[in-house]
Write a protein that holds these residues in place. Structure first.
Motif, mmCIF file in Angstrom:
data_model
loop_
_atom_site.group_PDB
_atom_site.id
_atom_site.type_symbol
_atom_site.label_atom_id
_atom_site.label_comp_id
_atom_site.label_asym_id
_atom_site.label_seq_id
_atom_site.Cartn_x
_atom_site.Cartn_y
_atom_site.Cartn_z
ATOM 1 N N THR A 221 5.661 -1.222 2.312
ATOM 2 C CA THR A 221 7.122 -1.287 2.413
ATOM 3 C C THR A 221 7.755 0.054 2.756
ATOM 4 O OG1 THR A 221 7.264 -0.886 0.035
ATOM 5 C CG2 THR A 221 7.484 -3.178 0.799
ATOM 6 N N ASP A 222 7.225 1.157 2.173
ATOM 7 C CA ASP A 222 7.918 2.448 2.157
ATOM 8 C C ASP A 222 9.262 2.293 1.447
ATOM 9 O OD1 ASP A 222 7.909 5.178 2.552
ATOM 10 O OD2 ASP A 222 8.883 5.078 4.512
ATOM 11 N N CYS A 223 9.343 1.327 0.516
ATOM 12 C CA CYS A 223 10.612 1.095 -0.174
ATOM 13 C C CYS A 223 10.977 2.317 -1.027
ATOM 14 C CB CYS A 223 10.531 -0.168 -1.042
ATOM 15 S SG CYS A 223 9.383 -0.094 -2.415
ATOM 16 N N THR B 208 0.803 -1.229 0.000
ATOM 17 C CA THR B 208 0.000 0.000 0.000
ATOM 18 C C THR B 208 0.835 1.278 0.000
ATOM 19 O OG1 THR B 208 -0.136 0.008 2.427
ATOM 20 C CG2 THR B 208 -1.917 -1.112 1.210
ATOM 21 N N HIS B 209 2.186 1.137 0.053
ATOM 22 C CA HIS B 209 3.004 2.360 0.151
ATOM 23 C C HIS B 209 4.413 2.081 -0.350
ATOM 24 C CE1 HIS B 209 3.718 6.317 2.407
ATOM 25 N NE2 HIS B 209 4.880 6.011 1.856
ATOM 26 N N ALA B 210 4.713 2.511 -1.569
ATOM 27 C CA ALA B 210 6.037 2.291 -2.153
ATOM 28 C C ALA B 210 6.461 3.535 -2.924
ATOM 29 C CB ALA B 210 5.996 1.088 -3.092
ATOM 30 N N HIS B 211 7.781 3.648 -3.119
ATOM 31 C CA HIS B 211 8.333 4.789 -3.871
ATOM 32 C C HIS B 211 9.222 4.257 -4.995
ATOM 33 C CE1 HIS B 211 6.934 7.568 -0.752
ATOM 34 N NE2 HIS B 211 7.451 6.748 0.148
ATOM 35 N N TYR B 212 8.604 3.643 -6.005
ATOM 36 C CA TYR B 212 9.392 3.051 -7.093
ATOM 37 C C TYR B 212 9.948 4.077 -8.072
ATOM 38 C CZ TYR B 212 8.555 -1.585 -5.420
ATOM 39 O OH TYR B 212 8.561 -2.705 -4.630
#
Ligand code: NI
Length: 256
Positions: A204-206, A5-9
């Motif tokens: 993830t907040d990746c 629900t939360h990634a920065h690709y």
């Protein structure tokens, strides 16, 4: 079946192998991802990613640490990007909030947090809240702005169980990521034990916050199995149940 629900690709940490990595998700059980913007320029890269990948959605907004760049014009741009295409890809306003570890000063952060909450209300979109070292001010604003009418998720939840109760009472979901696997996660473990499983979502907040055993390395949605396993152990259910429930929760959160 996992929903990140939360990634920065769009982060430069993925510049070398972004498409290759994203192409590997389906065979690894990652079936949906929301890419979350943090600045005006990342709103544009986030939109592009979501348009190019069936399984990706977009959240548009400006992070508190970037909020000095906002203006009425910038806010208007976000509104336009949210509404100009009718493909249903923009599912939230975020990430927005308060971060008192970071610049700019509190007054500026609060002004644009409130303005973006108001935008979410007008557009009938949920919000993704980032809040660090600002528990009281965040809650005060959320109450004053009738956050329960807006809805959304408190991402990377890092406060106490009592604070979690306030947001659960407002109808919010809590975003749970790699921190849950860290040795010093006692406070988060308490929150997760307390909160009902139908109000938790995986994130993830990746590229940040990689779970154990990959702590310190670049994070990606592929690592969410470690978080799901830990969540399953704490809740006394199997991983399939965690995946199924957090998937359903994420679809409710983003109104899919
Ligand atoms: Ni983030």
């Amino acid at each position: 079946m996992i929903f990140d629900t939360h990634a920065h690709y769009d982060d430069e940490a993925f510049d070398e192998d972004r498409e290759q990595l994203l192409a590997s998700f389906k065979e690894n059980g990652i079936d949906a991802v929301t890419n979350v913007a943090a600045s005006l320029s990342s709103c544009k890269t986030t939109l592009e990613l979501a348009r190019n990948h069936d399984f990706m959605y977009a959240a548009l907004g400006v992070h508190p640490s970037e909020s000095a760049e906002l203006s009425d014009e910038g806010l208007k741009d976000i509104e336009t990007w949210c509404t100009e295409r009718q493909d249903g890809k923009v599912r939230a306003i975020g990430e927005i909030g308060l971060d008192y570890w970071e610049e700019p000063d509190k007054g500026i952060q609060k002004k644009w947090f409130v303005a973006q909450l108001d935008l979410a209300r007008r557009l009938k979109l949920p919000v993704i809240i980032h809040s660090r070292d600002a528990a009281k001010d965040t809650l005060d604003i959320m109450k004053a702005e009738h956050g329960s009418d807006i809805g959304g998720v408190i991402h990377c939840f890092s406060y106490t169980k009592e604070m979690a109760r306030e947001y659960l009472d407002m109808g919010f979901f809590l975003g749970i990521g790699g921190v849950l696997t860290f040795k010093n996660a006692r406070k988060l473990v308490e929150t997760v034990e307390y909160a009902p499983l139908d109000r938790l979502v995986l994130e993830t907040d990746c590229p940040y916050l990689s779970p154990v055993p990959n702590r310190g390395k670049r994070n990606s949605s592929l690592n969410l199995t470690y978080v799901a396993d830990q969540l399953a152990a704490l809740k006394g259910v199997d991983r399939e149940t965690v995946e199924k429930m957090t998937w359903d929760n994420a679809r409710k959160l983003y109104r899919l």
